[in-house]
Design a protein around this motif. Sequence first.
Motif, PDB file in Angstrom:
ATOM      1  N   LYS A  76     -63.048  21.383  -6.522  1.00 16.55           N
ATOM      2  CA  LYS A  76     -61.722  20.932  -6.118  1.00 16.55           C
ATOM      3  C   LYS A  76     -61.073  21.999  -5.246  1.00 16.55           C
ATOM      4  O   LYS A  76     -61.424  23.172  -5.295  1.00 16.55           O
ATOM      5  CB  LYS A  76     -60.858  20.643  -7.354  1.00 16.55           C
ATOM      6  CG  LYS A  76     -61.360  19.488  -8.203  1.00 16.55           C
ATOM      7  CD  LYS A  76     -60.420  19.217  -9.373  1.00 16.55           C
ATOM      8  CE  LYS A  76     -60.871  18.010 -10.179  1.00 16.55           C
ATOM      9  NZ  LYS A  76     -59.943  17.725 -11.312  1.00 16.55           N
ATOM     10  N   ASP A  77     -60.089  21.549  -4.463  1.00 19.31           N
ATOM     11  CA  ASP A  77     -59.411  22.465  -3.545  1.00 19.31           C
ATOM     12  C   ASP A  77     -57.954  22.043  -3.408  1.00 19.31           C
ATOM     13  O   ASP A  77     -57.651  20.856  -3.401  1.00 19.31           O
ATOM     14  CB  ASP A  77     -60.097  22.451  -2.175  1.00 19.31           C
ATOM     15  CG  ASP A  77     -59.725  23.664  -1.329  1.00 19.31           C
ATOM     16  OD1 ASP A  77     -58.679  24.281  -1.607  1.00 19.31           O
ATOM     17  OD2 ASP A  77     -60.481  23.992  -0.393  1.00 19.31           O
ATOM     18  N   HIS A  78     -57.067  23.058  -3.352  1.00 25.01           N
ATOM     19  CA  HIS A  78     -55.653  22.759  -3.093  1.00 25.01           C
ATOM     20  C   HIS A  78     -55.196  23.433  -1.807  1.00 25.01           C
ATOM     21  O   HIS A  78     -54.010  23.679  -1.605  1.00 25.01           O
ATOM     22  CB  HIS A  78     -54.759  23.191  -4.251  1.00 25.01           C
ATOM     23  CG  HIS A  78     -55.017  24.588  -4.750  1.00 25.01           C
ATOM     24  ND1 HIS A  78     -55.183  25.664  -3.914  1.00 25.01           N
ATOM     25  CD2 HIS A  78     -55.121  25.074  -6.005  1.00 25.01           C
ATOM     26  CE1 HIS A  78     -55.381  26.758  -4.625  1.00 25.01           C
ATOM     27  NE2 HIS A  78     -55.354  26.431  -5.905  1.00 25.01           N
ATOM     28  N   GLY A  79     -56.176  23.745  -0.944  1.00 24.39           N
ATOM     29  CA  GLY A  79     -55.861  24.338   0.339  1.00 24.39           C
ATOM     30  C   GLY A  79     -56.069  25.827   0.398  1.00 24.39           C
ATOM     31  O   GLY A  79     -55.952  26.433   1.464  1.00 24.39           O
ATOM     32  N   GLU A 139     -48.699  26.761 -15.202  1.00 23.97           N
ATOM     33  CA  GLU A 139     -48.903  26.394 -13.797  1.00 23.97           C
ATOM     34  C   GLU A 139     -48.697  24.904 -13.610  1.00 23.97           C
ATOM     35  O   GLU A 139     -49.044  24.093 -14.472  1.00 23.97           O
ATOM     36  CB  GLU A 139     -50.310  26.790 -13.337  1.00 23.97           C
ATOM     37  CG  GLU A 139     -50.586  26.509 -11.883  1.00 23.97           C
ATOM     38  CD  GLU A 139     -51.999  26.907 -11.455  1.00 23.97           C
ATOM     39  OE1 GLU A 139     -52.336  26.693 -10.275  1.00 23.97           O
ATOM     40  OE2 GLU A 139     -52.758  27.423 -12.306  1.00 23.97           O
ATOM     41  N   ARG A 140     -48.142  24.574 -12.477  1.00 22.55           N
ATOM     42  CA  ARG A 140     -48.027  23.186 -12.052  1.00 22.55           C
ATOM     43  C   ARG A 140     -48.591  23.121 -10.631  1.00 22.55           C
ATOM     44  O   ARG A 140     -48.090  23.787  -9.730  1.00 22.55           O
ATOM     45  CB  ARG A 140     -46.565  22.754 -12.072  1.00 22.55           C
ATOM     46  CG  ARG A 140     -46.314  21.400 -11.432  1.00 22.55           C
ATOM     47  CD  ARG A 140     -44.861  21.022 -11.578  1.00 22.55           C
ATOM     48  NE  ARG A 140     -44.469  20.036 -10.582  1.00 22.55           N
ATOM     49  CZ  ARG A 140     -43.378  19.307 -10.643  1.00 22.55           C
ATOM     50  NH1 ARG A 140     -42.567  19.437 -11.668  1.00 22.55           N
ATOM     51  NH2 ARG A 140     -43.084  18.455  -9.697  1.00 22.55           N
ATOM     52  N   GLY A 141     -49.651  22.353 -10.459  1.00 25.33           N
ATOM     53  CA  GLY A 141     -50.317  22.342  -9.161  1.00 25.33           C
ATOM     54  C   GLY A 141     -50.951  21.012  -8.840  1.00 25.33           C
ATOM     55  O   GLY A 141     -50.764  20.005  -9.532  1.00 25.33           O
ATOM     56  N   HIS A 142     -51.722  21.022  -7.773  1.00 23.80           N
ATOM     57  CA  HIS A 142     -52.405  19.806  -7.339  1.00 23.80           C
ATOM     58  C   HIS A 142     -53.698  20.187  -6.621  1.00 23.80           C
ATOM     59  O   HIS A 142     -53.890  21.332  -6.208  1.00 23.80           O
ATOM     60  CB  HIS A 142     -51.505  18.990  -6.408  1.00 23.80           C
ATOM     61  CG  HIS A 142     -51.165  19.711  -5.133  1.00 23.80           C
ATOM     62  ND1 HIS A 142     -51.909  19.611  -3.990  1.00 23.80           N
ATOM     63  CD2 HIS A 142     -50.150  20.580  -4.850  1.00 23.80           C
ATOM     64  CE1 HIS A 142     -51.378  20.360  -3.037  1.00 23.80           C
ATOM     65  NE2 HIS A 142     -50.301  20.960  -3.541  1.00 23.80           N
ATOM     66  N   TYR A 164     -51.596  18.267 -11.686  1.00 21.70           N
ATOM     67  CA  TYR A 164     -51.926  18.722 -13.043  1.00 21.70           C
ATOM     68  C   TYR A 164     -50.907  19.760 -13.490  1.00 21.70           C
ATOM     69  O   TYR A 164     -50.211  20.383 -12.685  1.00 21.70           O
ATOM     70  CB  TYR A 164     -53.333  19.324 -13.084  1.00 21.70           C
ATOM     71  CG  TYR A 164     -53.477  20.574 -12.259  1.00 21.70           C
ATOM     72  CD1 TYR A 164     -53.209  21.833 -12.798  1.00 21.70           C
ATOM     73  CD2 TYR A 164     -53.866  20.501 -10.925  1.00 21.70           C
ATOM     74  CE1 TYR A 164     -53.325  22.983 -12.043  1.00 21.70           C
ATOM     75  CE2 TYR A 164     -53.981  21.649 -10.149  1.00 21.70           C
ATOM     76  CZ  TYR A 164     -53.715  22.882 -10.715  1.00 21.70           C
ATOM     77  OH  TYR A 164     -53.820  24.017  -9.958  1.00 21.70           O
ATOM     78  N   VAL A 165     -50.825  19.932 -14.802  1.00 25.60           N
ATOM     79  CA  VAL A 165     -49.995  20.968 -15.411  1.00 25.60           C
ATOM     80  C   VAL A 165     -50.854  21.678 -16.447  1.00 25.60           C
ATOM     81  O   VAL A 165     -51.439  21.034 -17.325  1.00 25.60           O
ATOM     82  CB  VAL A 165     -48.738  20.377 -16.074  1.00 25.60           C
ATOM     83  CG1 VAL A 165     -48.012  21.448 -16.889  1.00 25.60           C
ATOM     84  CG2 VAL A 165     -47.799  19.781 -15.032  1.00 25.60           C
ATOM     85  N   ASP A 166     -50.937  23.020 -16.338  1.00 24.31           N
ATOM     86  CA  ASP A 166     -51.685  23.823 -17.306  1.00 24.31           C
ATOM     87  C   ASP A 166     -50.710  24.527 -18.238  1.00 24.31           C
ATOM     88  O   ASP A 166     -49.682  25.064 -17.797  1.00 24.31           O
ATOM     89  CB  ASP A 166     -52.552  24.861 -16.595  1.00 24.31           C
ATOM     90  CG  ASP A 166     -53.764  24.238 -15.910  1.00 24.31           C
ATOM     91  OD1 ASP A 166     -54.142  23.122 -16.303  1.00 24.31           O
ATOM     92  OD2 ASP A 166     -54.306  24.871 -14.981  1.00 24.31           O
ATOM     93  N   ASP A 178     -53.410  16.066 -16.986  1.00 27.85           N
ATOM     94  CA  ASP A 178     -53.902  15.535 -15.714  1.00 27.85           C
ATOM     95  C   ASP A 178     -53.123  14.265 -15.372  1.00 27.85           C
ATOM     96  O   ASP A 178     -53.326  13.199 -15.963  1.00 27.85           O
ATOM     97  CB  ASP A 178     -55.405  15.236 -15.835  1.00 27.85           C
ATOM     98  CG  ASP A 178     -56.025  14.849 -14.502  1.00 27.85           C
ATOM     99  OD1 ASP A 178     -55.273  14.711 -13.511  1.00 27.85           O
ATOM    100  OD2 ASP A 178     -57.257  14.682 -14.446  1.00 27.85           O
ATOM    101  N   PHE A 179     -52.211  14.385 -14.391  1.00 27.09           N
ATOM    102  CA  PHE A 179     -51.411  13.237 -13.969  1.00 27.09           C
ATOM    103  C   PHE A 179     -52.124  12.387 -12.922  1.00 27.09           C
ATOM    104  O   PHE A 179     -51.717  11.250 -12.683  1.00 27.09           O
ATOM    105  CB  PHE A 179     -50.070  13.719 -13.399  1.00 27.09           C
ATOM    106  CG  PHE A 179     -49.096  14.183 -14.444  1.00 27.09           C
ATOM    107  CD1 PHE A 179     -48.177  13.309 -14.996  1.00 27.09           C
ATOM    108  CD2 PHE A 179     -49.112  15.496 -14.890  1.00 27.09           C
ATOM    109  CE1 PHE A 179     -47.276  13.730 -15.964  1.00 27.09           C
ATOM    110  CE2 PHE A 179     -48.224  15.931 -15.854  1.00 27.09           C
ATOM    111  CZ  PHE A 179     -47.302  15.054 -16.399  1.00 27.09           C
ATOM    112  N   GLY A 180     -53.169  12.936 -12.324  1.00 25.69           N
ATOM    113  CA  GLY A 180     -53.834  12.186 -11.254  1.00 25.69           C
ATOM    114  C   GLY A 180     -52.853  11.921 -10.114  1.00 25.69           C
ATOM    115  O   GLY A 180     -52.168  12.830  -9.639  1.00 25.69           O
ATOM    116  N   THR A 181     -52.767  10.691  -9.697  1.00 28.76           N
ATOM    117  CA  THR A 181     -51.799  10.325  -8.642  1.00 28.76           C
ATOM    118  C   THR A 181     -50.525   9.733  -9.234  1.00 28.76           C
ATOM    119  O   THR A 181     -49.670   9.247  -8.495  1.00 28.76           O
ATOM    120  CB  THR A 181     -52.454   9.305  -7.694  1.00 28.76           C
ATOM    121  OG1 THR A 181     -52.874   8.156  -8.449  1.00 28.76           O
ATOM    122  CG2 THR A 181     -53.646   9.918  -6.977  1.00 28.76           C
TER     123      THR A 181
END
Length: 638
Positions: A76-79, A139-142, A164-166, A178-181
């Motif tokens: 996976k990648d978030h940029g 963390e809160r990320g995507h 997602y939120v860790d 895992d919220f997905g979309t």
Amino acid sequence: MTQGACPSCGASVEFTVGSAQVVVCGHCQTMVARTGVDLESHGRVARVVETDSPLRLGLEGRVNSSAYQIVGHLQKDHGAGPWDEWYVEMADGRTGWLSESEGAFHLLFDAGVEEGLELDALHPGDRLRLRNRPLVIEERGHGRVVAAEGQLPSDVDSSQDAYYVDATGPRGLFVTLDFGTRDRDPEVFLGQRLELSQLGIPANDLRPRVRKATLQQARCTQCNGPLELRAPDQTMRVACPYCGALLDVSKGKLSFLKLLQKPDLPADLSLGMKGTLDGVEWILIGYQERSCVVEGTRYPWLEYLLYHPTRGFTWLMESNGHWVFLKPLAAGDADVVPQSSAYYEGRRYKAFQSVTAVTDAVVGEFYWQVFQGETAHATEYVAPPYSVNEDATDNEVTYTHGEYLTPEQVQAAFKLKEPLPEPRGISPSQPNTRRKKLMETLVWTGIWVVALLALSAFLHARALNAQVLDMLVQVPPGASSGTPATMHFSEPFEITRAGNVRVEVAVANALDNAWVGVQGDLVNQQTQDVVSFYEEISYYHGRDSDGSWSEGGNQGSVFLSTVPAGKYVLRTTTSYDPNLGLQVANRGGIGYRVRLTHDTVNESWLVIALVLLLLAPGLSLIGSTGFETERWKESNLQ
């Protein structure tokens, strides 16, 4: 197990995991899904790129006495570069995910959906209770899936950005929401944080870490200076130590971003240095100058980034010659009352300061996309020599546990030839050595007090404490002060052994703004030696601008030092205030009582000794209190 041919290229594919619904063809990267007994193509996915992960498909391990096998792999990648997640099948039939992040691993299992939980309501640093477990959001990320291989539980869509939120909890608990979309009702994954050694995979089976050889001896794109990257597979950005250029490394090659300001503070440690801390040899790969502004004054400090292949990253901070070794701490392991206190491993940490920390300059390698001007809200809780430190941004909160180090300890750890600068001022987590000295002084004072009390008890037990004379003296009404007419002799008495004598004199008539003096002489009847004393008794009273006052009394006492043994007679001569003349005439003279007690204990020596003993702890207490006063003067939370 299901076997078949890839619908796209015809290569053999097989499903060995009962829960797997998709397998990625190893030849053409087609996602092959099984629908009943049929296999069908669900599009293609990119091939995974080589990363620093030591894991690979097919590896077998054991965690908490449960065996497992890695059967699938997502990237996976978030940029900011890819990270790896591995699909595992346990020997008991369960399946889960093994994710990697900055050298740490998290083994997670599906725990269903948490209905009603909204993404917008969750922020880094927030505390919540989920499934009766206390958690702290870190963390809160995507990110989106960019590559895959092996068997997977469902299709992957590389065009979808998933949120997602860790969060972490006590004793290594790790949770991913895992919220997905979606923006609510996340899938919950529960598990634990593990180190590589805890995965139970034989060391010989681990994949050798990929080394980006082109980066190990790279050169700055701006000044052509040599850049020896020491963790090229983990590094995302590097700041050239020669020209200050900030270079991106996330794509596997150096690309210029911007020129940075060089640090104002001189660095006492150099890039590439190795030092042993916490039983591990670390290598220094980068450092940054950070600062905060409090009441208009800028306070800068340096943070050195240390790296170890299996332990990951940690920090060594230096401020005004004070050093703190910082180790990563799961937020859920510390119970924090914001800006008040923190509790960790049974110790209470008091809030010391809360500031906005700004990254002013960077040098060397960093595992995240560092940039000049980066800000974070930093809060420090102290229980010297330890500290709990929180760094919070909009998307992430990180905790570290610090331990104060002296310059001598850092010098020994890095085997420096020259001593480091002496500390200036007092650090928030600096141990109060004066308190230690105070405790040592109190211990020794206690020992000496016990010894003195024991000596006093011994002397009391040994003393005769014998009353050898109790005599009433009456001065005739017409006697003049200090004349032979006021003289009086006692009956003979005996002092059986050499020792002190306590003399007590009590005037029978109450004194009123007057005095009476008794000159006493102990006359040895055999040797005619004389031991003399004088005791004056007075009582005065009156009234002034401050009100009523009085001083003195109707009795007094005096100690005679060692008096030889023998038979004695006490001779007393009385003198008195001339103002008493009329009283003497009217009252029939002056009367008083004399008592002699032989071999009694004089407690004055004990009082003096105790006072002298208490001077040392008193001075130590003043020093210790002064140290703490100076420390907390720098706090902005007290």
